[in-house]
Design a protein around this motif. Structure first.
Motif, mmCIF file in Angstrom:
data_model
loop_
_atom_site.group_PDB
_atom_site.id
_atom_site.type_symbol
_atom_site.label_atom_id
_atom_site.label_comp_id
_atom_site.label_asym_id
_atom_site.label_seq_id
_atom_site.Cartn_x
_atom_site.Cartn_y
_atom_site.Cartn_z
ATOM 1 N N ASP A 79 0.891 4.043 -6.289
ATOM 2 C CA ASP A 79 -0.461 3.501 -6.200
ATOM 3 C C ASP A 79 -0.524 2.009 -6.519
ATOM 4 O O ASP A 79 -1.599 1.478 -6.795
ATOM 5 C CB ASP A 79 -1.389 4.262 -7.156
ATOM 6 C CG ASP A 79 -1.445 5.752 -6.839
ATOM 7 O OD1 ASP A 79 -1.515 6.110 -5.648
ATOM 8 O OD2 ASP A 79 -1.406 6.560 -7.788
ATOM 9 N N LYS A 108 -3.971 0.119 -2.202
ATOM 10 C CA LYS A 108 -3.925 1.399 -2.913
ATOM 11 C C LYS A 108 -2.521 1.982 -2.979
ATOM 12 O O LYS A 108 -2.349 3.114 -3.437
ATOM 13 C CB LYS A 108 -4.894 2.390 -2.264
ATOM 14 C CG LYS A 108 -6.356 1.996 -2.447
ATOM 15 C CD LYS A 108 -7.291 3.097 -2.007
ATOM 16 C CE LYS A 108 -8.745 2.739 -2.293
ATOM 17 N NZ LYS A 108 -9.673 3.834 -1.883
ATOM 18 N N ALA A 111 1.686 5.562 1.518
ATOM 19 C CA ALA A 111 1.369 6.877 2.068
ATOM 20 C C ALA A 111 2.509 7.349 2.960
ATOM 21 O O ALA A 111 3.024 6.576 3.774
ATOM 22 C CB ALA A 111 0.068 6.826 2.868
ATOM 23 N N HIS A 114 0.299 7.823 6.688
ATOM 24 C CA HIS A 114 -0.714 6.761 6.727
ATOM 25 C C HIS A 114 -1.835 7.097 7.705
ATOM 26 O O HIS A 114 -1.591 7.600 8.811
ATOM 27 C CB HIS A 114 -0.043 5.447 7.137
ATOM 28 C CG HIS A 114 -1.012 4.329 7.405
ATOM 29 N ND1 HIS A 114 -1.760 3.736 6.409
ATOM 30 C CD2 HIS A 114 -1.353 3.689 8.564
ATOM 31 C CE1 HIS A 114 -2.522 2.784 6.933
ATOM 32 N NE2 HIS A 114 -2.290 2.742 8.238
ATOM 33 N N ARG A 115 -3.061 6.796 7.287
ATOM 34 C CA ARG A 115 -4.232 6.995 8.147
ATOM 35 C C ARG A 115 -5.048 5.709 8.182
ATOM 36 O O ARG A 115 -5.045 4.925 7.228
ATOM 37 C CB ARG A 115 -5.123 8.135 7.614
ATOM 38 C CG ARG A 115 -4.399 9.437 7.354
ATOM 39 C CD ARG A 115 -3.809 10.054 8.593
ATOM 40 N NE ARG A 115 -4.834 10.545 9.511
ATOM 41 C CZ ARG A 115 -4.572 11.108 10.695
ATOM 42 N NH1 ARG A 115 -3.307 11.206 11.108
ATOM 43 N NH2 ARG A 115 -5.546 11.534 11.463
ATOM 44 N N GLU A 116 -5.766 5.508 9.257
ATOM 45 C CA GLU A 116 -6.605 4.328 9.415
ATOM 46 C C GLU A 116 -7.554 4.187 8.229
ATOM 47 O O GLU A 116 -8.259 5.139 7.841
ATOM 48 C CB GLU A 116 -7.425 4.453 10.708
ATOM 49 C CG GLU A 116 -8.442 3.362 10.924
ATOM 50 C CD GLU A 116 -7.825 2.038 11.357
ATOM 51 O OE1 GLU A 116 -8.558 1.031 11.405
ATOM 52 O OE2 GLU A 116 -6.618 2.015 11.660
ATOM 53 N N ASP A 118 -6.925 3.828 4.996
ATOM 54 C CA ASP A 118 -6.609 4.359 3.665
ATOM 55 C C ASP A 118 -6.112 3.287 2.697
ATOM 56 O O ASP A 118 -5.918 3.553 1.514
ATOM 57 C CB ASP A 118 -5.617 5.520 3.743
ATOM 58 C CG ASP A 118 -4.219 5.124 4.234
ATOM 59 O OD1 ASP A 118 -3.949 3.919 4.402
ATOM 60 O OD2 ASP A 118 -3.400 6.050 4.469
ATOM 61 N N ARG A 119 -5.896 2.071 3.185
ATOM 62 C CA ARG A 119 -5.450 0.934 2.377
ATOM 63 C C ARG A 119 -4.099 1.193 1.705
ATOM 64 O O ARG A 119 -3.814 0.634 0.652
ATOM 65 C CB ARG A 119 -6.506 0.552 1.332
ATOM 66 C CG ARG A 119 -7.839 0.139 1.922
ATOM 67 C CD ARG A 119 -8.753 -0.434 0.876
ATOM 68 N NE ARG A 119 -10.083 -0.707 1.402
ATOM 69 C CZ ARG A 119 -11.064 -1.251 0.715
ATOM 70 N NH1 ARG A 119 -10.860 -1.591 -0.561
ATOM 71 N NH2 ARG A 119 -12.229 -1.480 1.252
ATOM 72 N N ARG A 120 -3.292 2.024 2.342
ATOM 73 C CA ARG A 120 -1.947 2.295 1.876
ATOM 74 C C ARG A 120 -0.951 1.937 2.973
ATOM 75 O O ARG A 120 -1.233 2.133 4.157
ATOM 76 C CB ARG A 120 -1.777 3.768 1.486
ATOM 77 C CG ARG A 120 -2.606 4.178 0.272
ATOM 78 C CD ARG A 120 -2.418 5.662 -0.053
ATOM 79 N NE ARG A 120 -3.186 6.042 -1.242
ATOM 80 C CZ ARG A 120 -2.726 5.990 -2.478
ATOM 81 N NH1 ARG A 120 -1.478 5.590 -2.705
ATOM 82 N NH2 ARG A 120 -3.475 6.345 -3.503
ATOM 83 N N SER A 190 -6.533 7.059 14.798
ATOM 84 C CA SER A 190 -6.599 7.603 13.441
ATOM 85 C C SER A 190 -5.315 7.380 12.649
ATOM 86 O O SER A 190 -5.332 7.426 11.414
ATOM 87 C CB SER A 190 -6.910 9.099 13.493
ATOM 88 O OG SER A 190 -5.850 9.824 14.100
ATOM 89 N N SER A 206 -4.402 -4.462 3.373
ATOM 90 C CA SER A 206 -4.985 -3.211 3.866
ATOM 91 C C SER A 206 -3.918 -2.191 4.237
ATOM 92 O O SER A 206 -4.176 -1.003 4.214
ATOM 93 C CB SER A 206 -5.895 -3.464 5.064
ATOM 94 O OG SER A 206 -7.138 -3.938 4.621
#
Length: 243
Positions: A79, A108, A111, A114-116, A118-120, A190, A206
């Motif tokens: 994180d 964040k 991931a 990763h997903r649109e 999610d800031r990861r 996505s 982002s």
């Protein structure tokens, strides 16, 4: 290797607000004091590495056999937005640690899916095939697109305005052989996209990976398509996964 013939038109049409920094790029986050500094030549102290350090079998085996340049992004935690970026170069059958920089990843953290939005940043091994930016080609070996279309919107925080002066596209959900600001996403919207190596602004992104201007210039002048460069990226725990 410049794509200047259509760069101005393409850039004007497709400036990706979902690029790293994204539509929330003006968040105005304060620097955490790890904005970067210069590179650290370390080749003389790291000889005879048989594999990329601190990368387990799961990702190690995804590095193509022909790759002789690896950019390893070691995230400080699942994180955490802090990371260390290291360039390894293969000579014969061994790897040399060539340069390293302090930088950042997603606000964040990381991931594995990763997903649109999610800031990861996505964990994985990805090829590096295209580059570009607002500034003129600094002598890049990767194909380079110079375009004002990369300019970050000026309604973002001023600290982000130079984020995309230089970028190297990470080949996650994109079409290789196109400008980094081509918005095409083969796996769908996505899954996110427009994930780059780019200039650091002193805090998390982002989803991209950021490093100092000197580091971007070095990578642009060094990463060579004939050497099949890739990036291996993730938090240190996921990087060490064995399976």
């Amino acid at each position: 290797m410049r794509r200047t013939a259509v760069a101005a038109v393409l850039g004007a049409l497709v400036m990706p607000l979902t690029a790293c920094g994204g539509s929330d790029g003006g968040s105005g986050e304060k620097s955490n004091g790890r904005a970067g500094g210069g590179s650290r030549p370390e080749q003389a102290r790291t000889v005879d590495l048989k594999r990329i350090p601190d990368v387990g079998d799961k990702l190690q085996k995804q590095i193509p056999a022909e790759s002789r340049q690896v950019v390893a992004v070691y995230g400080q935690g699942k994180d955490s937005a802090d990371s260390t970026i290291v360039l390894y170069t293969k000579s014969g059958t061994t790897w040399d640690k060539t340069r390293s920089w302090e930088g950042h990843n997603g606000k964040k953290g990381w991931a594995t899916n990763h997903r649109e939005g999610d800031r990861r940043s996505p964990v994985g091994v990805f090829t590096l095939s295209d580059s570009g930016g607002v500034l003129a080609d600094p002598g890049a070996k990767l194909p380079y697109t110079e375009s004002a279309g990369f300019q970050a919107p000026h309604y973002w925080s001023k600290s982000h305005w130079n984020d995309f002066d230089y970028v190297i596209a990470i080949d996650y959900n994109r079409v290789k052989g196109t400008s980094p600001n081509d918005p095409t996403r083969p796996q769908g919207q996505s899954k996110g996209g427009s994930i780059w190596l780019h200039m650091d602004h002193g805090s998390g992104t982002s989803a991209c990976v950021s490093l100092p201007k000197s580091g971007m210039e070095y990578l642009l002048r060094t990463l060579d398509p004939d050497q099949h460069p890739v990036v291996v990226m993730g938090d240190r725990t996921d990087l060490k996964a064995k399976a």
